[in-house]
Design a protein around this motif. Structure first.
Motif, short mmCIF file in Angstrom:
data_model
loop_
_atom_site.label_atom_id
_atom_site.label_comp_id
_atom_site.label_asym_id
_atom_site.label_seq_id
_atom_site.Cartn_x
_atom_site.Cartn_y
_atom_site.Cartn_z
N ASP A 1 16.00 -13.30 -12.41
CA ASP A 1 14.85 -13.01 -13.27
C ASP A 1 14.49 -11.52 -13.21
O ASP A 1 14.68 -10.87 -12.18
N LEU A 2 13.93 -11.02 -14.30
CA LEU A 2 13.40 -9.67 -14.39
C LEU A 2 11.95 -9.74 -14.86
O LEU A 2 11.66 -10.38 -15.87
N PHE A 3 11.02 -9.11 -14.13
CA PHE A 3 9.60 -9.09 -14.47
C PHE A 3 9.15 -7.65 -14.66
O PHE A 3 9.60 -6.76 -13.93
N ASP A 4 8.22 -7.42 -15.59
CA ASP A 4 7.56 -6.12 -15.65
C ASP A 4 6.30 -6.15 -14.78
O ASP A 4 6.11 -7.10 -14.01
N CYS A 5 5.45 -5.14 -14.90
CA CYS A 5 4.32 -5.02 -13.96
C CYS A 5 3.14 -5.93 -14.31
O CYS A 5 2.18 -5.99 -13.56
N HIS A 6 3.18 -6.63 -15.44
CA HIS A 6 1.97 -7.28 -15.96
C HIS A 6 1.73 -8.69 -15.43
O HIS A 6 0.65 -9.23 -15.64
N LEU A 7 2.72 -9.29 -14.74
CA LEU A 7 2.55 -10.66 -14.28
C LEU A 7 1.98 -10.70 -12.87
O LEU A 7 2.40 -9.94 -11.99
N THR A 8 1.01 -11.58 -12.66
CA THR A 8 0.45 -11.79 -11.33
C THR A 8 1.23 -12.89 -10.61
O THR A 8 2.00 -13.62 -11.23
N PRO A 9 1.07 -13.05 -9.30
CA PRO A 9 1.96 -13.92 -8.53
C PRO A 9 1.81 -15.40 -8.85
O PRO A 9 0.72 -15.89 -9.16
N GLY A 10 2.93 -16.11 -8.72
CA GLY A 10 2.90 -17.56 -8.67
C GLY A 10 2.74 -18.01 -7.23
O GLY A 10 3.02 -17.26 -6.29
N TRP A 11 2.26 -19.23 -7.05
CA TRP A 11 2.07 -19.80 -5.72
C TRP A 11 2.72 -21.17 -5.68
O TRP A 11 2.61 -21.96 -6.62
N ALA A 12 3.40 -21.49 -4.58
CA ALA A 12 4.05 -22.80 -4.43
C ALA A 12 4.16 -23.14 -2.95
O ALA A 12 4.24 -22.25 -2.10
N GLU B 1 0.81 -1.21 0.00
CA GLU B 1 0.00 0.00 0.00
C GLU B 1 0.85 1.27 0.00
O GLU B 1 0.56 2.21 -0.75
N ASN B 2 1.89 1.30 0.80
CA ASN B 2 2.64 2.54 0.97
C ASN B 2 3.75 2.72 -0.05
O ASN B 2 4.03 3.85 -0.47
N LEU B 3 4.40 1.64 -0.46
CA LEU B 3 5.53 1.75 -1.38
C LEU B 3 5.22 1.25 -2.78
O LEU B 3 6.08 1.32 -3.66
N GLY B 4 4.00 0.74 -3.00
CA GLY B 4 3.60 0.33 -4.34
C GLY B 4 4.31 -0.90 -4.86
O GLY B 4 4.35 -1.14 -6.07
N LEU B 5 4.89 -1.72 -3.97
CA LEU B 5 5.55 -2.95 -4.39
C LEU B 5 4.50 -3.98 -4.81
O LEU B 5 3.35 -3.92 -4.40
N ILE B 6 4.91 -4.94 -5.65
CA ILE B 6 4.01 -5.98 -6.14
C ILE B 6 4.67 -7.35 -5.98
O ILE B 6 5.89 -7.48 -6.07
N VAL B 7 3.86 -8.37 -5.73
CA VAL B 7 4.38 -9.70 -5.42
C VAL B 7 4.64 -10.49 -6.70
O VAL B 7 3.80 -10.56 -7.60
N SER B 8 5.82 -11.09 -6.77
CA SER B 8 6.17 -11.99 -7.87
C SER B 8 5.79 -13.43 -7.57
O SER B 8 5.29 -14.14 -8.43
N ASP B 9 6.03 -13.87 -6.33
CA ASP B 9 5.73 -15.24 -5.93
C ASP B 9 5.33 -15.29 -4.46
O ASP B 9 5.92 -14.60 -3.63
N GLY C 1 6.16 -0.31 -14.11
CA GLY C 1 5.39 -0.35 -15.34
C GLY C 1 5.96 -1.36 -16.31
O GLY C 1 6.22 -2.51 -15.96
N ASP C 2 6.17 -0.93 -17.56
CA ASP C 2 6.70 -1.83 -18.59
C ASP C 2 8.20 -2.07 -18.46
O ASP C 2 8.75 -2.93 -19.14
N GLU C 3 8.87 -1.31 -17.62
CA GLU C 3 10.31 -1.49 -17.41
C GLU C 3 10.54 -2.67 -16.47
O GLU C 3 10.04 -2.67 -15.35
N PRO C 4 11.31 -3.68 -16.88
CA PRO C 4 11.53 -4.84 -16.02
C PRO C 4 12.28 -4.47 -14.74
O PRO C 4 13.13 -3.57 -14.73
N ALA C 5 11.93 -5.17 -13.67
CA ALA C 5 12.58 -4.99 -12.37
C ALA C 5 12.99 -6.35 -11.83
O ALA C 5 12.49 -7.39 -12.27
N ASP C 6 13.91 -6.36 -10.87
CA ASP C 6 14.33 -7.62 -10.23
C ASP C 6 13.11 -8.38 -9.72
O ASP C 6 12.18 -7.79 -9.18
N HIS C 7 13.14 -9.71 -9.86
CA HIS C 7 12.06 -10.57 -9.37
C HIS C 7 11.69 -10.23 -7.94
O HIS C 7 10.52 -10.24 -7.58
N HIS C 8 12.67 -9.93 -7.11
CA HIS C 8 12.35 -9.40 -5.77
C HIS C 8 13.41 -8.42 -5.30
O HIS C 8 14.60 -8.64 -5.46
#
Length: 387
Positions: free
Chosen positions: A318-329, A210-218, A240-247
């Motif tokens: 890995d590098l992900f952009d903003c469009h992928l939703t999380p994996g679960w394991a 909520e505060n830093l706008g981070l998003i979950v990869s896994d 956004g469309d710019e890839p960022a580190d997986h975490h």
């Protein structure tokens, strides 16, 4: 176990970054979405980490063996950097006892800091002249100080360690030349991520989203407890469309609020392996490695510094952009790596010693307090450590 495919956001071609032999899954209806609908700001990156240590000279000796360069030093402070331009990776402050003082994130600009300060009824303050810029001081639900900064001084790029030219399959990139990587410190390029443990994992996770706008990869969950929600998350910056580190940040549920480890990028596997041999020659202790992770795919090698802090060399993440939703394991010790030696008791925090004893005391204390780490979660954690 049924495998489902992680979903992309609408309007983007479907792609499953979690496919493979490990049967990672996408989220189920009603599970945590891994992002906040309207975050206060979206940070760009992790700027630096701060530690307190009693012996700055010993900290600097290890830092140089690990591959850092000293950016600035005084009787009370040590700033360490990599070869990439930007701020220092680590700031060490002289204190009587060793402890982790907290992470600092970089905002896109100073306007974001005004928005963040207003949301938390605090103020934007100037940073020390050695760093420059301005910052906002916050505290996460685990009680950890978190700083967000902008407009800090930019350290210039330093000469980097070049990856070796490899002959791969039928591709000849090195002819009439031998391969002789030096047994020398692997030059750290940059800070990659920090991993934190919290007794209020779910609350802390939502706070960062909520505060830093981070998003979950896994997400990871305890086997048999998926209905109770995740117990670990690997979280990236939303660029956004710019890839960022997986975490950039990873968090897990546990019986204490503590630093777990931090990771620093090096050039390639040879830099990591030769640098590891140098650290061994200098008398330092490897915790776990070398191997390749599953979540994030990084090549990894973990070390203990003289104060017991766990630090990681990594490459090829890995590098992900903003469009992928999380994996679960499901979470397991054997699921931490695709290949490499088994996770060690030291890495898992169960090796006999003062740290394991402190964690055992934390378990007793946590079970008596009002938090997310209850008896069922303890059973799940013990299964992870033995899996």
């Amino acid at each position: 176990m049924t495998t489902t495919t992680p979903r992309e956001l609408p309007g983007h071609q479907a792609h499953d970054p979690h496919s493979g032999v490990h049967s990672e899954q996408g989220g189920l209806p009603g599970e945590h979405p891994g992002r906040h609908r309207n975050p206060v700001i979206k940070v760009r990156d992790l700027a630096w980490l701060e530690f307190a240590k009693p012996d700055l000279a010993a900290a600097e000796r290890f830092a140089h063996a690990f591959g850092f360069v000293t950016a600035a030093t005084s009787p009370d402070e040590l700033q360490l950097r990599g070869t990439d331009p930007g701020s220092p990776c680590v700031i060490v402050r002289k204190r009587r006892e060793s402890r982790f003082l907290g992470p600092t994130f970089r905002a896109a600009d100073a306007t974001d800091l005004l928005r963040l300060a207003a949301a938390h009824r605090t103020t934007v303050r100037p940073l020390p002249e050695s760093i420059g810029g301005v910052g906002v001081e916050l505290v996460d639900p685990s009680g950890l100080p978190v700083r967000v900064v902008a407009d800090t001084h930019e350290l210039p790029r330093l000469p980097a360690q070049a990856p070796l030219a490899l002959n791969l399959g039928g591709e000849a990139r090195r002819v009439n030349a031998t391969q002789r990587p030096l047994r020398a410190p692997a030059r750290v390029q940059r800070l990659g991520h920090v991993v934190l443990q919290s007794t209020r994992y779910g609350e802390a996770l939502d706070w960062y989203l909520e505060n830093l706008g981070l998003i979950v990869s896994d997400f990871l969950y305890y086997e048999g407890q998926r209905h109770r929600g995740p117990t670990m998350s690997f979280i990236r910056c939303d660029r956004g469309d710019e890839p960022a580190d997986h975490h950039t940040l990873a968090m897990n549920l546990g019986p204490s609020n503590r630093y777990v480890h931090s990771a620093y990028q090096v050039a390639d596997l040879d830099a990591m392996a030769a640098g590891g041999q140098y650290l061994l020659d200098e008398g330092y202790r490897r915790s776990w490695g070398i191997g390749r992770h599953i979540q994030g795919s990084q090549l990894f090698d973990y070390w203990r510094d003289p104060d017991g802090f766990l630090v990681e060399h990594f490459a090829d993440g890995d590098l992900f952009d903003c469009h992928l939703t999380p994996g679960w394991a499901p979470m397991s010790a054997s699921g931490l790596a695709q290949w490499g030696p088994p996770a060690t008791p030291d890495f898992l925090g169960v090796a006999p010693g003062k740290d394991a004893l402190a964690e055992a005391r934390s378990i007793i204390r946590s079970l008596r307090e009002d938090n997310e780490f209850d008896l069922e979660r303890l059973r799940g954690l013990l299964k992870v450590a033995s899996s």
